[in-house]
Design a protein around this motif. Structure first.
Motif: not given
Length: 142
Positions: A1-17
């Motif tokens: 990340m380019d700035t200081i951020t207070n992380l609130r949530k994140y997402r993980i996308y699997p590889m689609t095959e």
């Protein structure tokens, strides 16, 4: 990340095959870490990394979707890392297509804090002015 951020949530996308092997390679057991140490990003063993989130036994990934996770941390960080211990049983390597992170920038949080302070100051000033007017009115009544 380019700035200081207070992380609130994140997402993980699997590889689609087509063979769905990507789904089996998605992270199952992992941790999210944060740091503000400019040297730590190149050193995963640095003691400045702080564990922010841990996920155990995450299964059920699906094509064209994501898994979303909430993070409760009070401190903003400049650098984030994901350390993956296990995948969903498809071989010896882990794979996912995207890791999206969402949070509040430290600047936004500071701006909100400053605005709150200004609002409190304005309310205190108005209260003092109202009290002064009431005092003057009571003096005139005497």
């Amino acid at each position: 990340m380019d700035t200081i951020t207070n992380l609130r949530k994140y997402r993980i996308y699997p590889m689609t095959e087509a063979a769905h092997e990507g789904l089996g390679r998605a992270p199952r057991v992992f941790r999210i870490y944060g740091t503000n140490d400019d040297n730590a990003w190149a050193n995963s063993r640095s003691t400045s990394w702080v564990m922010l989130n841990e996920q155990i036994n995450i299964t059920g990934y699906a094509n064209n979707s994501f898994k979303e996770f909430t993070v409760n941390t009070a401190n903003p960080y400049r650098y984030y890392a994901i350390i993956i211990k296990n995948n969903n049983y498809a071989g010896t390597w882990t794979q996912f297509s995207k890791w999206e992170m969402y949070g509040d920038s430290a600047v936004d949080a500071l701006t909100d804090e400053i605005q709150d302070a200004l609002n409190r100051e304005a309310a205190a000033k108005k209260k003092a002015e109202d009290s002064a007017k009431a005092f003057e009115a009571s003096k005139k009544a005497l």
